[in-house]
Structures are given as structure tokens and as C-alpha cells.
Design a protein around this motif. Structure first.
Motif, PDB file in Angstrom:
ATOM      1  N   PHE A   1     -21.874 -33.268  51.512  1.00  0.00           N
ATOM      2  CA  PHE A   1     -21.258 -34.586  52.506  1.00  0.00           C
ATOM      3  C   PHE A   1     -20.075 -33.863  53.384  1.00  0.00           C
ATOM      4  CE2 PHE A   1     -18.034 -37.261  52.820  1.00  0.00           C
ATOM      5  CZ  PHE A   1     -18.915 -38.508  53.857  1.00  0.00           C
ATOM      6  N   GLU A   2     -18.807 -32.828  52.095  1.00  0.00           N
ATOM      7  CA  GLU A   2     -18.127 -32.244  53.328  1.00  0.00           C
ATOM      8  C   GLU A   2     -18.071 -31.430  54.207  1.00  0.00           C
ATOM      9  OE1 GLU A   2     -13.834 -31.846  51.402  1.00  0.00           O
ATOM     10  OE2 GLU A   2     -15.687 -32.178  49.649  1.00  0.00           O
ATOM     11  N   ALA A   3     -19.306 -30.598  53.813  1.00  0.00           N
ATOM     12  CA  ALA A   3     -20.369 -29.678  54.886  1.00  0.00           C
ATOM     13  C   ALA A   3     -21.097 -30.531  56.212  1.00  0.00           C
ATOM     14  CB  ALA A   3     -20.322 -28.475  54.280  1.00  0.00           C
ATOM     15  N   ALA A   4     -21.355 -31.301  56.008  1.00  0.00           N
ATOM     16  CA  ALA A   4     -22.228 -32.364  56.655  1.00  0.00           C
ATOM     17  C   ALA A   4     -21.061 -33.359  57.945  1.00  0.00           C
ATOM     18  CB  ALA A   4     -22.791 -33.122  55.951  1.00  0.00           C
ATOM     19  N   VAL A   5     -19.972 -33.796  57.238  1.00  0.00           N
ATOM     20  CA  VAL A   5     -19.369 -33.923  58.234  1.00  0.00           C
ATOM     21  C   VAL A   5     -18.605 -33.110  59.067  1.00  0.00           C
ATOM     22  CG1 VAL A   5     -17.011 -35.362  57.707  1.00  0.00           C
ATOM     23  CG2 VAL A   5     -19.004 -36.000  56.196  1.00  0.00           C
ATOM     24  N   ALA A   6     -17.746 -32.522  58.237  1.00  0.00           N
ATOM     25  CA  ALA A   6     -17.632 -31.035  59.235  1.00  0.00           C
ATOM     26  C   ALA A   6     -17.843 -30.781  60.390  1.00  0.00           C
ATOM     27  CB  ALA A   6     -16.842 -29.852  58.243  1.00  0.00           C
ATOM     28  N   LYS A   7     -19.819 -31.081  60.026  1.00  0.00           N
ATOM     29  CA  LYS A   7     -20.228 -29.999  61.011  1.00  0.00           C
ATOM     30  C   LYS A   7     -20.650 -31.374  62.455  1.00  0.00           C
ATOM     31  CE  LYS A   7     -25.135 -29.094  62.537  1.00  0.00           C
ATOM     32  NZ  LYS A   7     -25.914 -28.313  61.331  1.00  0.00           N
ATOM     33  N   VAL A   8     -20.009 -32.758  61.636  1.00  0.00           N
ATOM     34  CA  VAL A   8     -20.503 -33.995  62.780  1.00  0.00           C
ATOM     35  C   VAL A   8     -18.552 -33.647  63.745  1.00  0.00           C
ATOM     36  CG1 VAL A   8     -19.844 -36.667  62.947  1.00  0.00           C
ATOM     37  CG2 VAL A   8     -21.321 -35.514  60.833  1.00  0.00           C
ATOM     38  N   ARG A   9     -17.886 -33.517  62.927  1.00  0.00           N
ATOM     39  CA  ARG A   9     -16.340 -32.986  63.436  1.00  0.00           C
ATOM     40  C   ARG A   9     -16.424 -32.253  64.868  1.00  0.00           C
ATOM     41  NH1 ARG A   9     -12.451 -35.912  60.630  1.00  0.00           N
ATOM     42  NH2 ARG A   9     -13.198 -36.425  58.620  1.00  0.00           N
ATOM     43  N   GLN A  10     -17.346 -31.075  64.173  1.00  0.00           N
ATOM     44  CA  GLN A  10     -17.369 -29.854  64.978  1.00  0.00           C
ATOM     45  C   GLN A  10     -18.204 -30.559  65.916  1.00  0.00           C
ATOM     46  OE1 GLN A  10     -18.213 -26.974  62.811  1.00  0.00           O
ATOM     47  NE2 GLN A  10     -16.413 -27.248  61.606  1.00  0.00           N
TER      48      GLN A  10
END
Length: 524
Positions: A455-464
Motif C-alpha cells: 500500500f505505501e509504495a502504491a500511494v507513494a507512486k500516486v504522490r509522485q
């Protein structure tokens, strides 16, 4: 009537996402009458009080009447709509849910995406005459991050520091985050006068902002009178002269109050919509991000067993919630976003369809005979949702006892409960909604520090990913899909916000989750 809960800080100081639609009792109504004499007059700041006979007056009965008028304390729950009468923000939300200019006329990111500069409109002032420049906005952000009783600090974790340079607000981020313009809108950054905010307790009952209206009189918890702010940057598009904001009485009397002209605008329950239409009133269906949920704590038995979690998932008949509680205005959902919204993931729809036979089979595999598994559902107030959950789980052999705990917020946000209910009003930033529900420290994640894998990796990709990027929707929906792997949440149904208004009040912009008075007129 359903209880709706949204993001706020609990009185005890723990981070929370709570909003409960208040139900005023006869005693509360009597108390409101008695405290009228104790009203705080602000005529020194705003001239004479607004009155129904002076110009075009909006008479709004609100069931989300703010307990606090300091936006830092009030938080980003549903009452932000009322506070937006007084306060403006860096950005606002348009009909598509996208951030557009408000106090900031534009903004831009650096090449790395870890710094965003907001360019303020020139010649802005607060209603107390204080200049609204970059320093004032910086002070607002710092206060939201650091004030002891702030309900907003958890929303601003990506902000490392802020610099002020004339009319440029330079926001330095701890990570690449293209969600910041979405975030710093009406829900999270309503900017108060730094002069007034020097005394937060006084600001809490004597609000000073740069929004479309200024407060002339405030009776705490009961009524606020406001008049048009001639110095508001978009004053030419505000056609309402005065506002009388009143704490709504018992829900059953709101429609009659609208009929008799006591009010001309009010939020209503779905059960009142037909009566409002029959009374000749307009019913405004405001799109939003509301979603009701069942919350499970996978750190506590019996939900440490995945089979029990799945048994609950398959036991839920979402359509029953819709049929019994929304009066035709709601829809079944298993996501925190409505269909058609950019963050809604079609691939995740109906992952756990209603299947009581499969639920009973899973319980048997987990070692539970019919009636052997007993759960206590803890809720903050009597709620028909709880009775539906109780009935549905009884059909698969789970016995549910409903417990009402008026101090529910404390154990819920301390993650001490095993089984509960809540509902959210969503956020303008989809990432904020996702992390609140599924993140390891998410206020709505009863199973903290649990989070679904990846989940955290998926959210980080959205932020980026820039919101304007061609693949933004794909990346965002992938994060939603990852979040929905969570075992801690079972979404049930969603319903729009409903408002009734007299026909004298013109149509409102259909901005999701927001009340926008731009261009609205009141006839006679």
C-alpha cells in the motif's frame, strides 16, 4: 437516521476522523434559547447585525453547526462548509473535484516535485484589515501543524517547512507530492487572520478570515449572523447580502421551518426529501464522497482469523442498507469513492458479493458452530445501521450485541475496539482518503499498524504522479485496488448530501462535497 462520521480530532487529543450528525433534543433546544442572551456581539468588527429585512438574506439551518470557529481546531470534517462562509483558502474545488485558484491565483512545482510555490492574489486583506500575504499563509500552515489542539496536523505530514516571500508561499515537502494543491483547499487550510489567531481561544468564538462573509454576531452553538465582505477577492460574484446560520432543530421540524420561511436553506435527511418536494421546496442533491463502513480490528480475536474476516464480508447485504436507509438516494458500495470518480477502481467492484452460504461455510472452517461466535458492536449512538449488521450476521450464525458508548471516539482512535461502525465524508485529495482508511497510521484504520501489502509504495507512486499526467487515473486506481485488499474495512453504502431550499434561492454549483455561494441569488 444514520450517523455519519468524518475526520476530526477527538476531545481527548487523539487524531480522529469523526463527525456525527447532531440530533438536538428538546433540552438542547431549550438551552439554545437560554444562551441567546449570552451571544457574543461582534459589531465592533463588522458593524450592525444582519437581519432578514436587510437585502438578500440566506437563512441556513445546519445540522453541522460548528462547535469551533478556529479552523485549526474545527478540522476538516463536514463543518468546513459553514466555516467557508468566513474563511478563504489557497485553492477551492471545481465541479470535477479538481483544485482551482482561490487566494492563490496560480502555483507551480519545482523540477523534482518536492517544492510548490503558491502565488497569492495582490492587495488581499483579512476582514480586520490585516494584510493577507505569504507570511500570513505561512503562519496559518505552521499553526495547523503545531498548535496543541490542532485537528489538522495529520493532514500536513508532507510539508517540511514553509517560506514567505512577498506574495509567494514556498512549501517545501518531505517527499514528492503532487497532491498538495488538492490538499490545501477549504477542508484543510482555511486561512485566519494572524492578528486574530494570536489568541486562538478568542478566534474560536470571534472568527476573522478573508472569505465571502464577515461575522457580526455569534451565539456559541446556536446562531451566527454574517454580512457580505466587500473586500473578498470575488465579492462581485457574491450576491447574498446577509447570512443567518442557525443550528438546526430536530430534523422533523426542518421542512416546516422552510415552508414558513424561518429558513430558506437546510441540510435534510433522505427521509425528509419527499416531504420537502411535496411542500414545494427544491431538493438539492450534492455529489460527495460519503461512504459508510464496518470496521474490524485484525489485531484482536476473532478477526485474527482471515476466515472470520471473509465470513463477515460475504454476510453483508449492501442493498439492504440502501433500501432501508437512503430512500432511493443512496447506492451500494465497496469502495470509499463513488462510481465515476477518478479514484474509483472498477476492477475492485464486488470483490465480496453477498453470499451467506459461503459465509456460513467459512465460519465452520474456522471452527465456529452456528451461534457460537459472539461479537460486541460498539457505536457512539443508536443507529439503524447497527441493527442491520446485527440482523445480517445473525443469518450466518454470528450473534451481535450492540453497545452504545458515548465516549466511543476514545477507544476507537486508540484502536482498542474490535468491531465498530463509522462513515466518512471523504477528502478533496484522493490520497488523503486512501491513507486515512488503509495506511498504517490511518485514523480510520482500526487495525493500526496493519496495512495491506504494497500500500505505501502504491500511494507513494500516486504522490509522485502529476494530476495532469496521462497515467494519473491508472496509478491512482491501482492504489485504491491495493488499499481494498485491507481486511480491516467492509464498505456498505453511500448517499449524497441532501439540502432543501426555497425556490427563491437559485441553483448552487454542484461541486462535490462543497457548498459554493458564487453566483447564487435570493429572490423575493
Amino acid at each position: 437516521m444514520s450517523i455519519r462520521i468524518a475526520l476530526r480530532r477527538s476531545p481527548a487529543g487523539s487524531p480522529s476522523l469523526l463527525r456525527r450528525r447532531p440530533r438536538r433534543t428538546r433540552l438542547a433546544a431549550l438551552s439554545a434559547v437560554l444562551v441567546t442572551a449570552a451571544g457574543v456581539s461582534l459589531t465592533a468588527c463588522g458593524g450592525q447585525s444582519a437581519s432578514a429585512g436587510a437585502g438578500d438574506t440566506l437563512k441556513w439551518a445546519s445540522s453541522s453547526f460548528p462547535a469551533h470557529w478556529d479552523p485549526v481546531v474545527s478540522g476538516s470534517g463536514a463543518q468546513f462548509r459553514e466555516l467557508a462562509l468566513v474563511y478563504a483558502s489557497l485553492t477551492r474545488t471545481d465541479a470535477t473535484g479538481k483544485a482551482v485558484p482561490d487566494l492563490a491565483e496560480s502555483w507551480d512545482y519545482n523540477a523534482r516535485g518536492d517544492q510548490v510555490t503558491f502565488h497569492l492574489r495582490p492587495h488581499l486583506t483579512f476582514s480586520d484589515g490585516t494584510a493577507l500575504d505569504a507570511t500570513a499563509v505561512k503562519d496559518a500552515i505552521v499553526r495547523a501543524k503545531t498548535q496543541k489542539d490542532s485537528a489538522l496536523f495529520g493532514d500536513l505530514t508532507s510539508i517540511r517547512s514553509v517560506d514567505a516571500d512577498g506574495l509567494d508561499v514556498v512549501v517545501h515537502l518531505s517527499q514528492v507530492d503532487y497532491q498538495i494543491p488538492q490538499l490545501l483547499g477549504e477542508r484543510v487550510l482555511q486561512v485566519a487572520s494572524p492578528k486574530a489567531a494570536a489568541d486562538p481561544k478568542k478566534l474560536d468564538q470571534a472568527p476573522v478570515g478573508a472569505g465571502p462573509f464577515t461575522v457580526t454576531q455569534l451565539v456559541p452553538g446556536t446562531k451566527v449572523l454574517l454580512r457580505k465582505n466587500p473586500d473578498y477577492w470575488d465579492a462581485k460574484d457574491i450576491h447574498i447580502d446577509n447570512v443567518e446560520l442557525t443550528s438546526a432543530p430536530d430534523a422533523s421540524t426542518v421542512v416546516s421551518g422552510l415552508q414558513t420561511g424561518v429558513y430558506n436553506f437546510a441540510d435534510i435527511e433522505a427521509s425528509q426529501a419527499d416531504a420537502a418536494k411535496k411542500a414545494g421546496l427544491d431538493v438539492f442533491v450534492q455529489p460527495g464522497f460519503n461512504a459508510e463502513n464496518i470496521s474490524l480490528n485484525v489485531n484482536k480475536a476473532p478477526f485474527t482469523d482471515d476466515k472470520v474476516v471473509d465470513a463477515v464480508r460475504y454476510a453483508v447485504n449492501r442493498q439492504e442498507f440502501v433500501d432501508k436507509l437512503t430512500f432511493g438516494y443512496g447506492s451500494a458500495t465497496d469502495e470509499p469513492f463513488p462510481k465515476g470518480y477518478v479514484a474509483y477502481d472498477p476492477a475492485s467492484a464486488d470483490l465480496y458479493p453477498y453470499d451467506p452460504a459461503k459465509s456460513r461455510k467459512l465460519l465452520a472452517e474456522a471452527g465456529y458452530r452456528p451461534g457460537a461466535l459472539k461479537l460486541t458492536l460498539v457505536i457512539p449512538a443508536a443507529d439503524p445501521q447497527a441493527e442491520i449488521v446485527q440482523s445480517q450476521l445473525a443469518k450466518v450464525g454470528i450473534t451481535v450485541t450492540i453497545k452504545v458508548d458515548k465516549n466511543w471516539a476514545t477507544p476507537f482512535f486508540a484502536k482498542d475496539l474490535t468491531f465498530s461502525l463509522y462513515g466518512t465524508t471523504g477528502r478533496d485529495s484522493a490520497v488523503q482518503t486512501l491513507t486515512a482508511h488503509f495506511g498504517p497510521n490511518g485514523p480510520l484504520n482500526l487495525s493500526t499498524p496493519y496495512e495491506p501489502a504494497g500500500f505505501e509504495a502504491a500511494v507513494a507512486k500516486v504522490r509522485q504522479t502529476s494530476i495532469d499526467a496521462p497515467d494519473y487515473a491508472k496509478v491512482l486506481q491501482a492504489a485504491t485496488r491495493t488499499g481494498l485488499r485491507s481486511k480491516a474495512l467492509v464498505f456498505t453504502y453511500s448517499a449524497p448530501n441532501l439540502f432543501a431550499k426555497s425556490k427563491a434561492v437559485s441553483a448552487l454549483p454542484e461541486n462535490p462535497g462543497h457548498i459554493d455561494w458564487t453566483g447564487v441569488t435570493i429572490g423575493h
